[in-house]
Scaffold this motif. Sequence first.
Motif, PDB file in Angstrom:
ATOM      1  N   UNK A 127      15.668  -8.460  -3.413  1.00  0.00           N
ATOM      2  CA  UNK A 127      17.019  -7.987  -3.062  1.00  0.00           C
ATOM      3  C   UNK A 127      16.978  -6.746  -2.181  1.00  0.00           C
ATOM      4  N   UNK A 128      15.788  -6.133  -2.036  1.00  0.00           N
ATOM      5  CA  UNK A 128      15.669  -4.916  -1.232  1.00  0.00           C
ATOM      6  C   UNK A 128      14.948  -5.169   0.097  1.00  0.00           C
ATOM      7  N   UNK A 129      14.641  -6.417   0.394  1.00  0.00           N
ATOM      8  CA  UNK A 129      13.846  -6.725   1.590  1.00  0.00           C
ATOM      9  C   UNK A 129      14.565  -6.309   2.869  1.00  0.00           C
ATOM     10  N   UNK A 130      13.792  -5.785   3.818  1.00  0.00           N
ATOM     11  CA  UNK A 130      14.312  -5.406   5.129  1.00  0.00           C
ATOM     12  C   UNK A 130      13.624  -6.257   6.200  1.00  0.00           C
ATOM     13  N   UNK A 131      13.974  -6.020   7.448  1.00  0.00           N
ATOM     14  CA  UNK A 131      13.380  -6.804   8.541  1.00  0.00           C
ATOM     15  C   UNK A 131      11.865  -6.646   8.599  1.00  0.00           C
ATOM     16  N   UNK A 132      11.389  -5.425   8.324  1.00  0.00           N
ATOM     17  CA  UNK A 132       9.947  -5.201   8.391  1.00  0.00           C
ATOM     18  C   UNK A 132       9.226  -6.000   7.308  1.00  0.00           C
ATOM     19  N   UNK A 133       9.884  -6.191   6.146  1.00  0.00           N
ATOM     20  CA  UNK A 133       9.272  -6.967   5.068  1.00  0.00           C
ATOM     21  C   UNK A 133       9.051  -8.417   5.480  1.00  0.00           C
ATOM     22  N   UNK A 134       9.891  -8.909   6.381  1.00  0.00           N
ATOM     23  CA  UNK A 134       9.828 -10.314   6.782  1.00  0.00           C
ATOM     24  C   UNK A 134       8.955 -10.542   8.010  1.00  0.00           C
ATOM     25  N   UNK A 135       8.448  -9.444   8.599  1.00  0.00           N
ATOM     26  CA  UNK A 135       7.676  -9.599   9.834  1.00  0.00           C
ATOM     27  C   UNK A 135       6.275  -8.997   9.767  1.00  0.00           C
ATOM     28  N   UNK A 136       6.022  -8.074   8.832  1.00  0.00           N
ATOM     29  CA  UNK A 136       4.740  -7.370   8.755  1.00  0.00           C
ATOM     30  C   UNK A 136       4.136  -7.565   7.366  1.00  0.00           C
ATOM     31  N   UNK A 137       2.818  -7.786   7.346  1.00  0.00           N
ATOM     32  CA  UNK A 137       2.119  -7.943   6.059  1.00  0.00           C
ATOM     33  C   UNK A 137       1.852  -6.557   5.472  1.00  0.00           C
ATOM     34  N   UNK A 138       2.358  -6.258   4.258  1.00  0.00           N
ATOM     35  CA  UNK A 138       2.108  -4.934   3.671  1.00  0.00           C
ATOM     36  C   UNK A 138       0.686  -4.840   3.126  1.00  0.00           C
ATOM     37  N   UNK A 139       0.092  -3.675   3.265  1.00  0.00           N
ATOM     38  CA  UNK A 139      -1.245  -3.433   2.703  1.00  0.00           C
ATOM     39  C   UNK A 139      -1.115  -2.538   1.482  1.00  0.00           C
ATOM     40  N   UNK A 140      -2.123  -2.557   0.628  1.00  0.00           N
ATOM     41  CA  UNK A 140      -2.099  -1.730  -0.577  1.00  0.00           C
ATOM     42  C   UNK A 140      -2.167  -0.250  -0.200  1.00  0.00           C
ATOM     43  N   UNK A 141      -1.144   0.484  -0.616  1.00  0.00           N
ATOM     44  CA  UNK A 141      -1.084   1.927  -0.373  1.00  0.00           C
ATOM     45  C   UNK A 141      -1.438   2.643  -1.662  1.00  0.00           C
ATOM     46  N   UNK A 142      -2.333   3.613  -1.597  1.00  0.00           N
ATOM     47  CA  UNK A 142      -2.801   4.321  -2.786  1.00  0.00           C
ATOM     48  C   UNK A 142      -2.107   5.671  -2.919  1.00  0.00           C
ATOM     49  N   UNK A 143      -1.635   5.957  -4.150  1.00  0.00           N
ATOM     50  CA  UNK A 143      -1.022   7.249  -4.461  1.00  0.00           C
ATOM     51  C   UNK A 143      -1.818   7.872  -5.597  1.00  0.00           C
ATOM     52  N   UNK A 144      -2.335   9.078  -5.383  1.00  0.00           N
ATOM     53  CA  UNK A 144      -3.134   9.762  -6.397  1.00  0.00           C
ATOM     54  C   UNK A 144      -2.216  10.452  -7.394  1.00  0.00           C
ATOM     55  N   UNK A 145      -2.374  10.141  -8.673  1.00  0.00           N
ATOM     56  CA  UNK A 145      -1.583  10.732  -9.742  1.00  0.00           C
ATOM     57  C   UNK A 145      -2.511  11.346 -10.778  1.00  0.00           C
ATOM     58  N   UNK A 146      -1.942  12.141 -11.703  1.00  0.00           N
ATOM     59  CA  UNK A 146      -2.754  12.740 -12.758  1.00  0.00           C
ATOM     60  C   UNK A 146      -3.392  11.676 -13.643  1.00  0.00           C
ATOM     61  N   UNK A 147      -2.694  10.564 -13.825  1.00  0.00           N
ATOM     62  CA  UNK A 147      -3.193   9.486 -14.692  1.00  0.00           C
ATOM     63  C   UNK A 147      -4.094   8.508 -13.954  1.00  0.00           C
TER      64      UNK A 147
END
Length: 717
Positions: A292-312
């Motif tokens: 329900x939140x998809x945008x044009x970029x979601x339908x045209x570009x393959x997303x890659x895994x993005x890493x976020x460093x957290x305390x856990x």
Amino acid sequence: MALLEITDLSTDIRLSKSTVHALDSVSIAVEAGETLGLVGESGSGKTMTALSIERLLPPGGSIVGGQVLFNGLDLASASEATMRSVRGGDIGMIFQDPMTSLNPVQTIGEQVGEPLVLHRGLSRSEANESVLKMFELVGLPNAAGNLNTYPHQMSGGQRQRVMIAMALICEPKLLIADEPTTALDVTIQKQILELIDRLRVELNMAMILVTHDLGVIAGRADRVAVMYAGKIAEMATTSTLFDWPRHRYTEALFEALPERAAGTGALLYSIPGLPPDLVSPPPACRFAPRCRFATDVCRTVVPTLEAVALKTGVQEFACFVPCTEPLGSAEELAAKHEAASATVSDPLLTENREWVAPKADMPATSQPLLQLESLVKDFPVTAGAIARRKVGAISAVAEVSLSIGRGQTLGLVGESGCGKTTLGRLVVGLEKPTSGRILFRGRPVESLRGKEAREGRRNVQFMFQDSYASLDPRMRVRAVLREPLEIQRVGTARDRNTRVDELLDAVGLPRSSAERYPHEFSGGQRQRIGLARALALQPALIVADEPVSALDVSIQAQVLNLMKELQRERELTYLFISHDLSVVRYLSDVIAVMYLGKLVEIGSAVDVYSRPNHHYTRGLIDTIPVADPAVEKQKTQLGVRGELPSAMNPPSGCRFRTRCPAAQEICARVEPPLQVGGGGIRPHLLPEPTGPASHLVACHFPLNVDSVIHKTGKVHI
């Protein structure tokens, strides 16, 4: 280096005219002693990942790219001889269905001991000694006697313990558990999961736990990888993922949980549509067509895994529009989606349909639609090859009395073997009661004759647990749905075809589905077909026997919402049978709890779930896996303990006393009656039950007695 390190793993399955791209560049790692949870809908690639690790792929399957490093050995390119030494030796696997995984013509002693003979070079007698120790370790009763037992002679929980024993007999370094508790009731599920967890610690194993149940993952996994359409969508530590899922698919899985909407009056969030066809998956984000939140970029570009460093730890997610805030409470989620739930667009539906919030309490009618009066069902047990003689009886249903009002849902819960399904079969006429009466609209069912009897059978329909087994694989859906109409001689051939189209519309399937066979549908779609068949004769009552027990959370939400919608439209009455109290709480107006053939508690869904008075009900609630790691870790010693006694020789007095933490001497001598407040209060001083929502309990020492005394002003004897 990690014990198991998978890098860019891609697996294809070649069909006669196409190729299924089952896994696409999957990368995960598992440390020694760590538990990694793999979650996602059916078809997301969880089981295919597990099978790829051991190279146990279906016909046409092959690894087409990537590495599977296990202790430095690349299993993806290893020889078959090497793989045979690894399977069952260094890597053990618990398969989803033990009945189809165990050899029906070999004793379980032979099967569990076979890996020791093959991998460790033990003799058969030495292997049997180790098997006996393993049987004791996994809690299999009568270990020595079970050596020569065949799989069909054991219960589902016992067969699952045998599968665990076989997977662990060589003390592997890595254990893969593929849906090890699917369709088991909550008490057996808890025992199996606790057993696996304890043995993992004792043997210092790493584990990959494959499941669609987020509650199971919450209490068992150190890290979680969420899969969708053959790719990793998100990966993080369990606490991080459950506190704040970033990928929109993970968020949707949490919002589809029944406990998120129970008591709020809101419908479950249902992920629209189905996972993509992996023969030709979407070119960009594979979740975009359902997001329900998809945008044009979601339908045209393959997303890659993005890493976020957290305390856990590190949280990885492949999403262009990630969640920006943590998950809220059930009430906050209900308010958040109130507007979105008003009109749900589902590609499976032929048109958009209006969704209305359900009523909190259904009004009681002057006369119940269904009444059961002192219902008893005993199954005779016979012996002798030629002259069959009765040697005992199984007490399946014992003096059960209840009623269901028109338009209500009564949820019937309890462990496997407690008599729930037998009671449902009695209601629909598939079994005849030993004694007692069944009244439909005030008239005894056994007294109906001729046209009235046929009308009575039309008004009560059954929705089976296994939708695939209940559909004839040789009949198209149109024939399946036409059959009850033809048997009852309803309308002309044209009328029946029109009715089939209307039924498919009602359950949200395209009319073209009528020309397809059952095997061409997903599990959730087949369950919709089962519901359509139950609706074919326009019944007043539907008995639904575990209709969502084996469905993943998103498909489960679709079926439950559909059942609620049809109930409002047609004023249907449901007898909903399940072992899952969270599902029953969401769907039901009244909950009845059954134990070993007897009702032990009955009351409104809110009262029974939030203020259970019977110790068995309390144990069932404590046993339910909750999608909250903190809650799961705190309740390891809670829940129903021990094994269900034999229904051939049930305990005297209170049948639950052998497993009850509050049992005393009187519980063995006197059977507690089902009444307001339980057996500890003078029944003649209490007000009469006011309807089907009166809170009744059969217990000498009920819980929440103070609240009962406060309401009634009465004291104990």
